[in-house]
Write a protein that holds these residues in place. Structure first.
Motif, PDB file in Angstrom:
ATOM      1  N   VAL A  12       7.463  62.103  65.026  1.00 37.56           N
ATOM      2  CA  VAL A  12       7.253  60.937  64.157  1.00 37.56           C
ATOM      3  C   VAL A  12       8.503  60.728  63.300  1.00 37.56           C
ATOM      4  CG1 VAL A  12       5.866  60.035  62.242  1.00 37.56           C
ATOM      5  CG2 VAL A  12       4.762  61.282  64.097  1.00 37.56           C
ATOM      6  N   VAL A  13       8.959  59.489  63.229  1.00 36.17           N
ATOM      7  CA  VAL A  13      10.121  59.161  62.394  1.00 36.17           C
ATOM      8  C   VAL A  13       9.602  58.808  61.000  1.00 36.17           C
ATOM      9  CG1 VAL A  13      12.147  57.676  62.133  1.00 36.17           C
ATOM     10  CG2 VAL A  13      11.282  58.235  64.433  1.00 36.17           C
ATOM     11  N   THR A  14      10.015  59.576  60.007  1.00 31.99           N
ATOM     12  CA  THR A  14       9.622  59.267  58.626  1.00 31.99           C
ATOM     13  C   THR A  14      10.849  58.704  57.896  1.00 31.99           C
ATOM     14  OG1 THR A  14      10.150  61.459  57.781  1.00 31.99           O
ATOM     15  CG2 THR A  14       7.935  61.172  58.672  1.00 31.99           C
ATOM     16  N   PRO A  15      10.665  58.051  56.735  1.00 30.31           N
ATOM     17  CA  PRO A  15      11.824  57.474  56.047  1.00 30.31           C
ATOM     18  C   PRO A  15      12.832  58.553  55.661  1.00 30.31           C
ATOM     19  CG  PRO A  15       9.746  56.784  55.064  1.00 30.31           C
ATOM     20  CD  PRO A  15       9.402  57.852  56.031  1.00 30.31           C
ATOM     21  N   GLU A  16      14.106  58.211  55.737  1.00 29.74           N
ATOM     22  CA  GLU A  16      15.161  59.162  55.364  1.00 29.74           C
ATOM     23  C   GLU A  16      15.360  59.136  53.859  1.00 29.74           C
ATOM     24  OE1 GLU A  16      18.844  59.585  57.693  1.00 29.74           O
ATOM     25  OE2 GLU A  16      17.947  58.080  59.014  1.00 29.74           O
ATOM     26  N   GLY A  17      15.446  60.312  53.251  1.00 28.33           N
ATOM     27  CA  GLY A  17      15.700  60.420  51.812  1.00 28.33           C
ATOM     28  C   GLY A  17      14.723  59.586  51.012  1.00 28.33           C
ATOM     29  N   ASP A  18      15.278  58.708  50.128  1.00 33.64           N
ATOM     30  CA  ASP A  18      14.425  57.888  49.254  1.00 33.64           C
ATOM     31  C   ASP A  18      14.108  56.520  49.842  1.00 33.64           C
ATOM     32  OD1 ASP A  18      14.746  59.914  47.516  1.00 33.64           O
ATOM     33  OD2 ASP A  18      16.371  58.954  46.364  1.00 33.64           O
ATOM     34  N   GLN A  19      14.455  56.328  51.096  1.00 30.01           N
ATOM     35  CA  GLN A  19      14.213  54.998  51.709  1.00 30.01           C
ATOM     36  C   GLN A  19      12.745  54.621  51.598  1.00 30.01           C
ATOM     37  OE1 GLN A  19      15.277  54.919  55.811  1.00 30.01           O
ATOM     38  NE2 GLN A  19      17.402  54.435  55.398  1.00 30.01           N
ATOM     39  N   PRO A  20      12.452  53.346  51.348  1.00 27.44           N
ATOM     40  CA  PRO A  20      11.043  52.923  51.361  1.00 27.44           C
ATOM     41  C   PRO A  20      10.470  53.074  52.774  1.00 27.44           C
ATOM     42  CG  PRO A  20      12.524  51.034  51.082  1.00 27.44           C
ATOM     43  CD  PRO A  20      13.387  52.257  51.071  1.00 27.44           C
ATOM     44  N   ALA A  21       9.181  53.384  52.839  1.00 24.88           N
ATOM     45  CA  ALA A  21       8.572  53.660  54.142  1.00 24.88           C
ATOM     46  C   ALA A  21       8.576  52.429  55.040  1.00 24.88           C
ATOM     47  CB  ALA A  21       7.155  54.162  53.943  1.00 24.88           C
ATOM     48  N   GLY A  22       8.358  51.245  54.453  1.00 25.74           N
ATOM     49  CA  GLY A  22       8.287  50.032  55.279  1.00 25.74           C
ATOM     50  C   GLY A  22       7.297  50.244  56.417  1.00 25.74           C
ATOM     51  N   ALA A  23       7.679  49.767  57.592  1.00 27.80           N
ATOM     52  CA  ALA A  23       6.769  49.843  58.747  1.00 27.80           C
ATOM     53  C   ALA A  23       6.573  51.287  59.221  1.00 27.80           C
ATOM     54  CB  ALA A  23       7.306  48.983  59.868  1.00 27.80           C
ATOM     55  N   LEU A  24       7.463  52.203  58.785  1.00 27.69           N
ATOM     56  CA  LEU A  24       7.300  53.602  59.198  1.00 27.69           C
ATOM     57  C   LEU A  24       6.044  54.234  58.588  1.00 27.69           C
ATOM     58  CD1 LEU A  24      10.961  54.974  59.213  1.00 27.69           C
ATOM     59  CD2 LEU A  24       9.537  54.297  61.163  1.00 27.69           C
ATOM     60  N   ARG A  25       5.435  53.523  57.646  1.00 26.47           N
ATOM     61  CA  ARG A  25       4.166  53.982  57.095  1.00 26.47           C
ATOM     62  C   ARG A  25       3.143  54.209  58.214  1.00 26.47           C
ATOM     63  NH1 ARG A  25       0.459  49.937  53.947  1.00 26.47           N
ATOM     64  NH2 ARG A  25      -1.428  51.098  54.340  1.00 26.47           N
ATOM     65  N   TRP A  26       3.297  53.467  59.304  1.00 22.52           N
ATOM     66  CA  TRP A  26       2.335  53.573  60.410  1.00 22.52           C
ATOM     67  C   TRP A  26       2.913  54.358  61.597  1.00 22.52           C
ATOM     68  CZ3 TRP A  26       3.037  48.903  57.722  1.00 22.52           C
ATOM     69  CH2 TRP A  26       1.954  48.540  56.918  1.00 22.52           C
ATOM     70  N   ALA A  27       4.003  55.087  61.366  1.00 22.57           N
ATOM     71  CA  ALA A  27       4.694  55.735  62.489  1.00 22.57           C
ATOM     72  C   ALA A  27       3.801  56.754  63.215  1.00 22.57           C
ATOM     73  CB  ALA A  27       5.970  56.416  62.000  1.00 22.57           C
ATOM     74  N   GLU A  28       2.940  57.428  62.470  1.00 17.21           N
ATOM     75  CA  GLU A  28       2.073  58.425  63.108  1.00 17.21           C
ATOM     76  C   GLU A  28       1.089  57.723  64.059  1.00 17.21           C
ATOM     77  OE1 GLU A  28      -0.494  62.132  61.464  1.00 17.21           O
ATOM     78  OE2 GLU A  28       1.269  61.537  60.320  1.00 17.21           O
TER      79      GLU A  28
END
Ligand SMILES: Cc1cc2nc3c(=O)[nH]c(=O)nc-3n(C[C@H](O)[C@H](O)[C@H](O)COP(=O)(O)O)c2cc1C
Length: 197
Positions: free
Chosen positions: A97-113
């Motif tokens: 699963v790709v999660t946000p890098e560092g302090d980046q906002p999750a954006g669409a990666l919120r649903w990556a799982e």
């Protein structure tokens, strides 16, 4: 040869596609069977074309066929009983699963799982269409896998799926044979669906 496993078919209240009713997760795999490059590509394409939130595609894969170094590196980090049966499969696929890098906002990666799960469901269906079976495993050493493949912190191993040709339950230790042939169950629809109009 693929064993006929019609007794594993899901019992459904209305007809569903064969590929869905006949998919199940075996633990007994034929350790002499192999998958071709084309079959592997076909399964990965099925995974690639799964939907994802904003098409962010927050999923990555590490894929190893039995007999390769990658397969051995994946196998090493399966936990408990998974380590006993899964190495007989023809292919192991690590879903990441790709999660946000560092302090980046999750954006669409919120649903990556969710998106990674969708892609692995596609892969399992494609495996079935090819006469293969897929068995996902959450019983994996997440940190050890990260170290093994030098994955940066934002890439999180989530499952390893064993894929191959199903074999006789008799090849498993006695204590596990029963699970292989037990009736498959699910919650009834009226428990699963909270509201239906
Ligand atoms: C995310 C996930 C993790 C799982 N982890 C394991 C595991 O570590 N070992 C195992 O033997 N089966 C594992 N399974 C398989 C489930 O036990 C199996 O899918 C479930 O019992 C339903 O059976 P079916 O797939 O044959 O319909 C996992 C399945 C999923 C989706």
């Amino acid at each position: 040869m693929t064993l006929i496993t019609d007794d594993r078919r899901a019992t459904t209240a209305a007809p569903i596609e064969e590929i869905l009713s006949m998919r199940w997760s075996p633990r007994s795999f034929d350790e002499t069977a192999t998958v071709t490059d084309e079959q592997v590509t076909s399964m990965l394409e099925a995974a690639r074309w799964a939907a994802s939130a904003s098409n962010a595609q927050g999923r990555r894969f590490i894929v190893g066929r039995r007999g390769t170094e990658t397969f051995d590196r994946l196998e090493r980090h399966l936990m408990g009983f998974n380590r006993m049966w899964a190495p007989k499969a023809s292919l192991l696929v690590l879903a990441i699963v790709v999660t946000p890098e560092g302090d980046q906002p999750a954006g669409a990666l919120r649903w990556a799982e969710y998106d990674a799960g969708q892609s692995m469901a596609n892969l399992a269906s494609q495996a079935h269409a090819l006469g293969l079976h897929a068995h996902p495993m959450g019983g994996i050493e997440v940190e050890a896998l990260r170290d093994e493949f030098d994955l940066p912190q934002h890439l999180v191993p989530i499952t390893v799926t064993a894929i191959g040709t199903v074999a006789s339950p008799d090849l498993l230790p006695e204590k596990y044979r029963e699970r292989e042939t037990a009736v498959r169950t699910r919650l009834p629809l009226d428990e699963l669906v909270l509201v239906r109009d």
